[in-house]
Design a protein around this motif. Structure first.
Motif, mmCIF file in Angstrom:
data_model
loop_
_atom_site.group_PDB
_atom_site.id
_atom_site.type_symbol
_atom_site.label_atom_id
_atom_site.label_comp_id
_atom_site.label_asym_id
_atom_site.label_seq_id
_atom_site.Cartn_x
_atom_site.Cartn_y
_atom_site.Cartn_z
ATOM 1 N N UNK A 98 0.828 -1.203 0.000
ATOM 2 C CA UNK A 98 0.000 0.000 0.000
ATOM 3 C C UNK A 98 0.865 1.256 0.000
ATOM 4 N N UNK A 99 1.949 1.238 0.791
ATOM 5 C CA UNK A 99 2.858 2.390 0.830
ATOM 6 C C UNK A 99 3.483 2.651 -0.538
ATOM 7 N N UNK A 104 5.152 6.630 -1.641
ATOM 8 C CA UNK A 104 5.707 7.366 -0.512
ATOM 9 C C UNK A 104 7.229 7.419 -0.626
ATOM 10 N N UNK A 105 7.848 8.494 -0.152
ATOM 11 C CA UNK A 105 9.300 8.638 -0.302
ATOM 12 C C UNK A 105 10.096 7.583 0.466
ATOM 13 N N UNK A 106 9.562 7.134 1.619
ATOM 14 C CA UNK A 106 10.229 6.083 2.392
ATOM 15 C C UNK A 106 9.181 5.057 2.806
ATOM 16 N N UNK A 107 8.811 4.162 1.889
ATOM 17 C CA UNK A 107 7.712 3.229 2.174
ATOM 18 C C UNK A 107 8.003 2.279 3.335
ATOM 19 N N UNK A 108 9.254 1.905 3.538
ATOM 20 C CA UNK A 108 9.589 0.980 4.624
ATOM 21 C C UNK A 108 9.349 1.644 5.977
ATOM 22 N N UNK A 143 -2.858 -0.479 6.677
ATOM 23 C CA UNK A 143 -2.701 -0.203 5.244
ATOM 24 C C UNK A 143 -3.435 1.064 4.826
ATOM 25 N N UNK A 144 -4.564 1.334 5.472
ATOM 26 C CA UNK A 144 -5.338 2.537 5.122
ATOM 27 C C UNK A 144 -4.717 3.803 5.713
ATOM 28 N N UNK A 145 -3.870 3.637 6.741
ATOM 29 C CA UNK A 145 -3.261 4.792 7.408
ATOM 30 C C UNK A 145 -1.836 5.067 6.954
ATOM 31 N N UNK A 146 -1.254 4.184 6.153
ATOM 32 C CA UNK A 146 0.180 4.259 5.868
ATOM 33 C C UNK A 146 0.574 5.569 5.203
ATOM 34 N N UNK A 147 -0.320 6.177 4.428
ATOM 35 C CA UNK A 147 0.002 7.434 3.751
ATOM 36 C C UNK A 147 -0.506 8.657 4.518
#
Length: 303
Positions: A98-99, A104-108, A143-147
């Protein structure tokens, strides 16, 4: 801060009207969408999330249309009622996907932060098909909050959670709402809404039946007329005695017993034993005959 606005929104499927002429604005904070199963809550959430087009009316997230506008997903997260989680993935892999979809610039790092928020960090490397339902729910919320969306839509989010998981999730949603995010969660359980929301939107049969502070909604529900089925050793004499009670709005006598419509639930249930004792009548049955969620919510439509 981002608001979600619905203006005259209806949605029908063939001849079935699922949502009927709803106008509402979701402000920052936590709002509960309350209603019995089949009331149209999921359809409403899917229109807010841009998954369904309104048959009539408009839905906007911030100042953007929700339908056919992928840009809204930069500021919106959705946890649907129906699970769509691949069991062979770990929680880390699922949230990381999802990230990456959000670029996202740093998905991890974002994945680690989201899993920590929902207390799933220690289980992140286990396959999802080994999780309990509550753990799967928390993974989907991560997963819904990751961004870090400004709008979060959750459809029956507490299904399958144990009491401790439920309490932690409620605390998390409270915190996110206090930070200025706009959160809407649906439920058919009033107690869940009471613990989370200042504002409640009540849906019945596709319509917005009531809107306001949850204390007022609770008062409307508690004060509605209640219907009881009563059987006794002398129904006729009991009916006469009950009609003199201020807590009783009406009594119907039939071969199977009495149907009593009480305007004051507490007053009636306190008065009945005293009347039966005074009249020498034995009550063999006292059952609420309208206690389904549908009857409780439908009363709000007429109130």
């Amino acid at each position: 801060m981002t608001t979600v606005t619905m203006d005259g929104v209806s949605r029908w499927f063939g001849n079935v009207v699922a949502v009927n002429d709803i106008t509402m604005t979701l402000e920052p904070g936590v709002t509960g969408l309350l209603g019995p199963n089949g009331a149209g809550k999921t359809t409403l959430l899917h229109m807010m999330a841009g998954f369904l087009a309104p048959s009539r009316g408009t839905v906007t997230v911030g100042d953007q249309p929700a339908w056919r506008n992928p840009a809204v997903y930069r500021q919106l997260g959705l946890v649907s009622e129906r699970e769509a989680v691949h069991g062979f993935l770990t929680a880390h892999e699922f949230v990381l996907a999802s990230a990456r979809l959000h670029k996202l610039p740093d998905p991890v790092a974002a994945t680690a932060a989201a899993l920590d928020l929902v207390e799933m960090a220690q289980f992140k490397d286990r396959r999802i098909d080994t999780y309990s339902k509550g753990m799967r729910q928390r993974t989907r919320v991560a997963a819904s909050l990751v961004h870090e969306p400004q709008v979060l839509l959750l459809d029956e989010p507490f299904n399958g959670m144990d009491p401790r998981q439920r309490m932690h999730m409620m605390e998390l949603l409270h915190r996110l709402g206090a930070e200025g995010r706009t959160i809407l969660f649906s439920s058919h359980i009033l107690e869940e809404v009471e613990q989370l929301s200042g504002t409640v939107q009540v849906m019945v049969a596709g319509r917005l039946a009531a809107s306001g502070d949850y204390r007022e909604i609770r008062r409307l529900m508690a004060n509605r007329p209640h219907v009881f089925a009563v059987a006794s050793t002398d129904d006729r004499r009991l009916a006469v005695a009950l009609m003199a009670q201020p807590s009783v709005a009406g009594v119907e006598l039939a071969a199977t017993g009495l149907t009593v419509r009480a305007s004051d639930y507490g007053g009636f249930t306190r008065a009945l034993p005293k009347i039966a004792l005074k009249e020498g009548i034995r009550v063999s049955r006292l059952t609420p005959s309208d206690e389904s969620l549908e009857s409780v919510f439908s009363y709000l439509v007429e109130a």
